[in-house]
Design a protein around this motif. Structure first.
Motif, PDB file in Angstrom:
ATOM      1  N   MET A 161     -43.628 -31.196  54.044  1.00 56.91           N
ATOM      2  CA  MET A 161     -43.091 -30.061  53.508  1.00 56.91           C
ATOM      3  C   MET A 161     -41.458 -30.084  53.689  1.00 56.91           C
ATOM      4  N   ASP A 162     -41.034 -29.864  52.488  1.00 55.94           N
ATOM      5  CA  ASP A 162     -39.501 -29.976  52.545  1.00 55.94           C
ATOM      6  C   ASP A 162     -39.026 -28.697  53.372  1.00 55.94           C
ATOM      7  N   THR A 163     -38.125 -28.907  54.287  1.00 55.34           N
ATOM      8  CA  THR A 163     -37.648 -27.681  55.095  1.00 55.34           C
ATOM      9  C   THR A 163     -36.605 -26.889  54.214  1.00 55.34           C
ATOM     10  N   VAL A 164     -36.094 -27.397  53.261  1.00 55.10           N
ATOM     11  CA  VAL A 164     -35.155 -26.423  52.426  1.00 55.10           C
ATOM     12  C   VAL A 164     -35.817 -25.728  51.394  1.00 55.10           C
ATOM     13  N   SER A 165     -36.733 -26.548  50.664  1.00 54.65           N
ATOM     14  CA  SER A 165     -37.162 -25.743  49.263  1.00 54.65           C
ATOM     15  C   SER A 165     -38.678 -25.390  49.574  1.00 54.65           C
ATOM     16  N   GLY A 166     -39.411 -26.012  50.546  1.00 50.40           N
ATOM     17  CA  GLY A 166     -40.717 -25.570  50.859  1.00 50.40           C
ATOM     18  C   GLY A 166     -41.686 -26.371  49.898  1.00 50.40           C
ATOM     19  N   ASN A 167     -41.305 -27.403  49.218  1.00 51.08           N
ATOM     20  CA  ASN A 167     -42.146 -28.216  48.463  1.00 51.08           C
ATOM     21  C   ASN A 167     -42.728 -29.125  49.094  1.00 51.08           C
ATOM     22  N   LEU A 168     -43.957 -29.594  48.800  1.00 46.87           N
ATOM     23  CA  LEU A 168     -44.728 -30.914  49.278  1.00 46.87           C
ATOM     24  C   LEU A 168     -44.250 -32.186  48.702  1.00 46.87           C
ATOM     25  N   ARG A 169     -43.829 -32.980  49.873  1.00 42.73           N
ATOM     26  CA  ARG A 169     -43.449 -34.494  49.230  1.00 42.73           C
ATOM     27  C   ARG A 169     -44.457 -35.467  49.801  1.00 42.73           C
ATOM     28  N   MET A 170     -44.677 -36.458  48.617  1.00 42.87           N
ATOM     29  CA  MET A 170     -45.496 -37.630  49.212  1.00 42.87           C
ATOM     30  C   MET A 170     -46.583 -37.277  50.185  1.00 42.87           C
ATOM     31  N   THR A 171     -47.458 -36.269  49.916  1.00 42.79           N
ATOM     32  CA  THR A 171     -48.601 -35.969  50.650  1.00 42.79           C
ATOM     33  C   THR A 171     -49.962 -36.566  50.066  1.00 42.79           C
ATOM     34  N   PHE A 172     -49.730 -36.831  48.587  1.00 42.77           N
ATOM     35  CA  PHE A 172     -50.724 -37.434  47.948  1.00 42.77           C
ATOM     36  C   PHE A 172     -52.297 -36.550  48.126  1.00 42.77           C
ATOM     37  N   GLY A 173     -51.963 -35.356  48.296  1.00 48.53           N
ATOM     38  CA  GLY A 173     -53.278 -34.470  48.342  1.00 48.53           C
ATOM     39  C   GLY A 173     -53.946 -34.805  49.673  1.00 48.53           C
ATOM     40  N   SER A 174     -53.423 -35.190  50.617  1.00 52.73           N
ATOM     41  CA  SER A 174     -53.740 -35.276  51.893  1.00 52.73           C
ATOM     42  C   SER A 174     -53.605 -34.179  52.776  1.00 52.73           C
ATOM     43  N   ALA A 175     -54.391 -33.577  53.508  1.00 58.37           N
ATOM     44  CA  ALA A 175     -54.011 -32.207  54.299  1.00 58.37           C
ATOM     45  C   ALA A 175     -53.287 -32.720  55.392  1.00 58.37           C
ATOM     46  N   GLU A 176     -53.847 -33.861  56.134  1.00 56.79           N
ATOM     47  CA  GLU A 176     -53.288 -34.562  57.236  1.00 56.79           C
ATOM     48  C   GLU A 176     -51.736 -34.680  57.299  1.00 56.79           C
ATOM     49  N   LEU A 177     -51.373 -34.948  56.081  1.00 56.92           N
ATOM     50  CA  LEU A 177     -49.965 -35.361  55.864  1.00 56.92           C
ATOM     51  C   LEU A 177     -49.127 -34.235  55.521  1.00 56.92           C
ATOM     52  N   LEU A 178     -49.539 -33.017  55.442  1.00 57.22           N
ATOM     53  CA  LEU A 178     -48.916 -31.776  55.477  1.00 57.22           C
ATOM     54  C   LEU A 178     -47.791 -31.570  56.403  1.00 57.22           C
ATOM     55  N   ARG A 179     -48.020 -31.915  57.413  1.00 59.27           N
ATOM     56  CA  ARG A 179     -47.103 -31.609  58.714  1.00 59.27           C
ATOM     57  C   ARG A 179     -46.230 -32.810  58.788  1.00 59.27           C
TER      58      ARG A 179
END
Length: 505
Positions: free
Chosen positions: A184-202
């Motif tokens: 998660m982008d700390t400035v805008s809150g958008n998700l980046r390069m997670t490719f739909g993986s819940a584990e990569l959200l953090r």
């Protein structure tokens, strides 16, 4: 005077049974990982970092710094007794340390190594004591542009001043910055390069990556090389120790020169490896008998050990005062401080004075206790090397897995750790340095946030990085260091041209 008062207060806080026990445990664990080829300071701190999560920050950082201290001392044991560098910066110690052991002077060589390590570290801690408060006095002047300029400075320093090939450093750093952006982008809150993986959200957890990059990759390399550990026995007597200490004044120039080299290369990203080789080479160059080096010269042990330990300790100065780690281990300690809610940098000296001075006091105590400990326990730790590596390796891998899982209680992190272990193995095989990768992974988010906040505040005008004398000088210095190889080459050509003209006249 205030700094000295806080330092003495730090000593008073540390002189408790609980802290001294943690210090001893950290030193023993550090020496253990230091004598095992394939481990060492960064790997030991990375693997054992999860053990400190339940401690208060002061106790945790004391234990981790003592692990680091112990690893610094322990690396010399394998170099001298087995001709196997326990650490990369211990390579230069083998040049004269192992010949001394072959001549039956192993105790003398080990005493010289431990004593010079103590001296180098002590000089660096004194430097930290007096310089860190001066650097942190700029705390109130730092905003997003200044912080980004400092991050830019350290990135550019690795590229411009590093010993490795520039393109490999850039590749390593770029991959680290790329992975730092996952989640998660700390400035805008958008998700980046997670490719739909819940584990990569953090995002990619820094500690998981470090355990894999350093711990698992080194195990893979050691398994490939199939090291056979056979060496010389050693026990240190009081007579040998006093004999070596009596001769120390003869080598004061070498000790002072190596300490200065180590401190400089520790503060800049030159590193302990470069410091040890530079200290050894300069000692040989200025010696009256350079031919004796490599044949069992005690000065050949003093020089690299002093420089390496001064560098390893001085690397903590930019980490504490500016939030910029000067080495891979300092980067791991920086990550540990962030886990405990402490942000290394100028404000650390303002907001957490007791913690900082407690840490600096622990450096003095840990150095003294470490010297006594290694002088009295060399035979025990040397015998560890006779245990088959096939028996030790599985225990290390299990420890890495437990550490990775304990961070977030996620099985995904174990697979991630193994993946980074393969990446670290490949990087080491093809000569891509891990330090820039680790640095970018730690500071990537912070540098990006500082840059974007600077751009928001200035309306997208890059002139904000030259908006005042402080940020302008740091940014300019960063660019100079980035292009220093080109600048140095041009200056060399100009000098050569002038000499050629003078000769022709």
């Amino acid at each position: 005077m205030e700094a000295l008062g806080l330092l003495f207060h730090g000593f008073a806080v540390l002189l408790t049974w609980k802290t001294l026990v943690l210090m001893m445990v950290g030193l023993v664990l550090g020496i253990f990982v230091g004598v095992l080829p394939g481990l060492g300071g960064p790997n030991g701190v990375a693997i054992l970092l999860p053990l400190t999560f339940t401690m208060d920050p002061t106790s945790a950082i004391v234990m981790l710094s003592c692990i680091y201290w112990g690893a610094l001392f322990g690396g010399a044991i394998t170099s001298i007794l087995f001709n196997i560098p326990g650490e990369a910066w211990s390579v230069a110690t083998t040049f004269d340390g192992y010949p001394m052991a072959q001549q039956g002077r192993a105790a003398e060589a080990l005493t010289a190594a431990f004593t010079s390590s103590f001296i180098g570290s002590l000089v660096a801690v004194l430097l930290i004591t007096f310089l860190a408060p001066m650097i942190s006095s700029f705390a109130l002047k730092f905003g997003p542009p200044e912080f980004f300029a400092v991050y830019l400075l350290t990135f550019c320093s690795f590229v411009g001043l590093g010993r490795e090939a520039k393109h490999k450093t850039v590749i390593s750093m770029s991959l680290g910055l790329l992975l730092a952006g996952i989640g998660m982008d700390t400035v805008s809150g958008n998700l980046r390069m997670t490719f739909g993986s819940a584990e990569l959200l953090r995002g990619i957890n820094f500690l998981v990556a470090v355990i894999g990059l350093f711990g698992i990759s080194e195990i893979l390399l050691t398994m490939e090389e199939r090291l056979a550990l056979r060496g010389h026995a050693a026990s240190i007597s009081l007579r040998v120790v006093l004999s070596v200490w009596k001769d120390l004044p003869k080598y004061w120039v070498t000790l002072l020169r190596s300490s200065f080299i180590g401190c400089w290369l520790g503060i800049t990203p030159g590193g302990a490896i470069a410091a040890s080789f530079m200290g050894y080479n300069l000692a040989k160059r200025f010696s009256k008998d350079p031919e004796s080096f490599g044949k069992g010269r005690i000065e050949g042990v003093f020089a690299p050990e002093t420089a390496a330990h001064a560098s390893g300790t001085a690397a903590l100065l930019p980490m504490l005062a500016l939030g910029i780690p000067g080495s891979g281990t300092a980067a791991i300690l920086l990550g540990g401080l962030m886990v405990w809610g402490l942000n290394p940098g100028p404000l650390l000296f303002v907001e957490h004075k007791d913690f900082v001075w407690g840490l600096i006091a622990s450096m003095y105590l840990g150095n003294v206790v470490g010297l006594v400990l290694v002088l009295t326990t060399v035979p025990i730790f040397a015998s560890i090397l006779r245990v088959p590596f096939a028996a030790v390796a599985p225990m290390i891998v299990v420890s890495c897995a437990i550490g990775a899982y304990a961070i977030q209680n996620a099985m995904f992190d174990i697979w991630l750790m193994l993946g980074f272990g393969v990446v670290g193995y490949v990087f080491k095989k093809i000569g891509i340095p891990l330090a820039p990768f680790t640095l970018a992974l730690v500071l990537g988010n912070r540098a990006e946030d500082a840059f974007r906040l600077s751009m928001i505040g200035s309306g997208g005008d890059l002139k904000v990085f030259w908006s005042n004398g402080l940020v302008g000088s740091i940014t300019t210095l960063a660019l100079v260091l980035l292009f220093w190889p080109v600048i140095d080459g041009l200056l060399g050509r100009v000098g050569l041209t002038q000499r050629t003209r003078a000769t022709s006249r």
